[in-house]
Motif scaffolding. Structure first.
Motif, PDB file in Angstrom:
ATOM      1  N   UNK A 206       0.922  -1.065  -0.113  1.00 45.22           N
ATOM      2  CA  UNK A 206      -0.209   0.035  -0.039  1.00 45.22           C
ATOM      3  C   UNK A 206       0.962   1.211   0.037  1.00 45.22           C
ATOM      4  N   UNK A 207       1.972   1.303   0.914  1.00 42.66           N
ATOM      5  CA  UNK A 207       2.826   2.467   0.693  1.00 42.66           C
ATOM      6  C   UNK A 207       3.458   2.771  -0.720  1.00 42.66           C
ATOM      7  N   UNK A 208       3.866   1.658  -1.274  1.00 42.59           N
ATOM      8  CA  UNK A 208       4.582   1.667  -2.806  1.00 42.59           C
ATOM      9  C   UNK A 208       3.621   2.214  -3.498  1.00 42.59           C
ATOM     10  N   UNK A 209       2.276   1.892  -3.531  1.00 49.66           N
ATOM     11  CA  UNK A 209       1.218   2.281  -4.303  1.00 49.66           C
ATOM     12  C   UNK A 209       1.031   3.758  -4.153  1.00 49.66           C
ATOM     13  N   UNK A 210       1.073   4.081  -3.121  1.00 50.93           N
ATOM     14  CA  UNK A 210       0.636   5.445  -2.540  1.00 50.93           C
ATOM     15  C   UNK A 210       1.732   6.349  -3.032  1.00 50.93           C
ATOM     16  N   UNK A 212       3.649   5.564  -5.653  1.00 52.08           N
ATOM     17  CA  UNK A 212       3.711   5.938  -7.188  1.00 52.08           C
ATOM     18  C   UNK A 212       2.235   5.379  -7.729  1.00 52.08           C
ATOM     19  N   UNK A 213       1.128   6.091  -8.124  1.00 53.33           N
ATOM     20  CA  UNK A 213      -0.187   6.080  -8.337  1.00 53.33           C
ATOM     21  C   UNK A 213      -0.097   5.146  -9.882  1.00 53.33           C
ATOM     22  N   UNK A 214       0.825   5.267 -10.428  1.00 53.83           N
ATOM     23  CA  UNK A 214       0.864   4.506 -11.727  1.00 53.83           C
ATOM     24  C   UNK A 214       0.998   3.168 -11.419  1.00 53.83           C
ATOM     25  N   UNK A 215       1.439   2.660 -10.394  1.00 59.66           N
ATOM     26  CA  UNK A 215       1.439   1.344  -9.967  1.00 59.66           C
ATOM     27  C   UNK A 215       0.086   0.520  -9.780  1.00 59.66           C
ATOM     28  N   UNK A 216      -0.967   1.639  -9.277  1.00 53.92           N
ATOM     29  CA  UNK A 216      -2.237   1.210  -8.965  1.00 53.92           C
ATOM     30  C   UNK A 216      -2.912   0.738 -10.522  1.00 53.92           C
ATOM     31  N   UNK A 217      -2.642   1.529 -11.408  1.00 47.85           N
ATOM     32  CA  UNK A 217      -2.894   1.330 -12.711  1.00 47.85           C
ATOM     33  C   UNK A 217      -2.372   0.011 -13.324  1.00 47.85           C
ATOM     34  N   UNK A 218      -1.336  -0.330 -12.970  1.00 49.71           N
ATOM     35  CA  UNK A 218      -0.740  -1.481 -13.314  1.00 49.71           C
ATOM     36  C   UNK A 218      -1.430  -2.757 -12.842  1.00 49.71           C
ATOM     37  N   UNK A 219      -1.423  -2.488 -11.540  1.00 52.76           N
ATOM     38  CA  UNK A 219      -2.034  -3.532 -10.676  1.00 52.76           C
ATOM     39  C   UNK A 219      -3.657  -3.751 -11.239  1.00 52.76           C
ATOM     40  N   UNK A 220      -4.394  -2.715 -11.703  1.00 53.97           N
ATOM     41  CA  UNK A 220      -5.641  -3.075 -12.225  1.00 53.97           C
ATOM     42  C   UNK A 220      -5.625  -3.774 -13.545  1.00 53.97           C
ATOM     43  N   UNK A 221      -4.788  -3.501 -14.196  1.00 58.40           N
ATOM     44  CA  UNK A 221      -4.585  -4.073 -15.695  1.00 58.40           C
ATOM     45  C   UNK A 221      -4.374  -5.626 -15.355  1.00 58.40           C
TER      46      UNK A 221
END
Length: 263
Positions: A206-210, A212-221
């Motif tokens: 969660x800290x890493x995603x917070x 870098x927001x782009x990592x959330x998009x990668x996770x969603x994909x």
């Protein structure tokens, strides 16, 4: 025609030859003969062919092979006051046959009785858990004790093994409950450790995603590709993450305006 004198000589010769031959003895490879002359110990003879002087020497044969003795079950009390039944198996052999004959009347019975009493004594010196878990150590101690007691008789103890330990039914049920409790405790500890480790990993993610927001998009994909790979009928509606950010900002704005109006 034989004269009486000739017949007497023949009979005497036959008797003498039989008397001489009566002293011939044969001992098997695994036997030894303890010979006494005029009632006193003389020598150990064999294996093979040997000669005893008739009427002057007599012998006792001793088996030199390993002898197996099954010690009958003994009901005894452990150090922690638990009554159990224990039986054992004893292996021994005679190494000095003259001692086995001269020093003890019946070495077989003597060895058995020593093993019997030693088994009872050594069980009384150990707790039940030690009897069940440390058998090898107890067997070694028992062998040493019995071997020291039988050494003056020319007997060597090769091995002593406890064969079976009978525990009362009530004690068996108590031990089963204890073992079950220990297994349950171990399972709960493992589960708690796994949950703690998973929580730490999720916190770090969660800290890493917070950061870098782009990592959330990668996770969603990645989630979309995983769902699509399962070949199911699930319908997925994609929403840009900006909508989520906008909705969050509007929620905060309205909440602040509502708080200001209330004041």
């Amino acid at each position: 025609m034989f004269t009486p004198t000739t017949i007497g000589y023949i009979v005497g010769g036959v008797v003498f030859a039989g008397l001489v031959l009566s002293g011939v003895r044969i001992a098997q490879e695994y036997q030894r003969a303890v010979v006494f002359r005029l009632g006193r110990y003389h020598s150990v003879r064999g294996p093979g062919l040997y000669y005893n002087i008739p009427f002057l020497e007599w012998q006792r044969l001793v088996d030199m092979r390993t002898i197996t003795v099954n010690v009958e079950p003994q009901e005894t009390i452990t150090k922690d006051s638990v009554t159990i039944k224990v039986n054992a198996v004893l292996w021994y052999r005679v190494t000095e046959p003259f001692k086995a004959i001269l020093e003890v009347a019946d070495f077989r019975s003597a060895v058995y009785q020593v093993a019997l009493t030693s088994l009872r004594n050594i069980i009384g010196q150990h707790a039940l858990d030690e009897v069940l878990k440390a058998r090898d150590q107890i067997n070694g101690q028992l062998r040493t004790i019995v071997d020291q007691a039988t050494d003056p008789w020319g007997v060597q103890i090769e091995m002593v093994e406890m064969k079976d330990v009978e525990i009362p039914q009530a004690m068996q049920r108590a031990m089963a409950r204890e073992a079950e409790a220990i297994r349950e405790k171990r399972a709960r500890l493992i589960k708690a450790e796994a949950e703690q480790e998973a929580a730490e990993k999720l916190t770090a993610a969660a800290r890493q995603i917070a950061d870098s927001p782009f990592s959330l998009e990668l996770r969603r994909m990645q989630m979309i590709s995983e769902v699509g790979a399962e070949q199911n009928s699930t319908t997925i509606i994609m929403m840009p993450s900006e909508f989520v950010t906008l909705a969050e900002g509007l929620g905060k704005h309205f909440s602040q305006n509502g708080a200001a109006i209330s004041h």
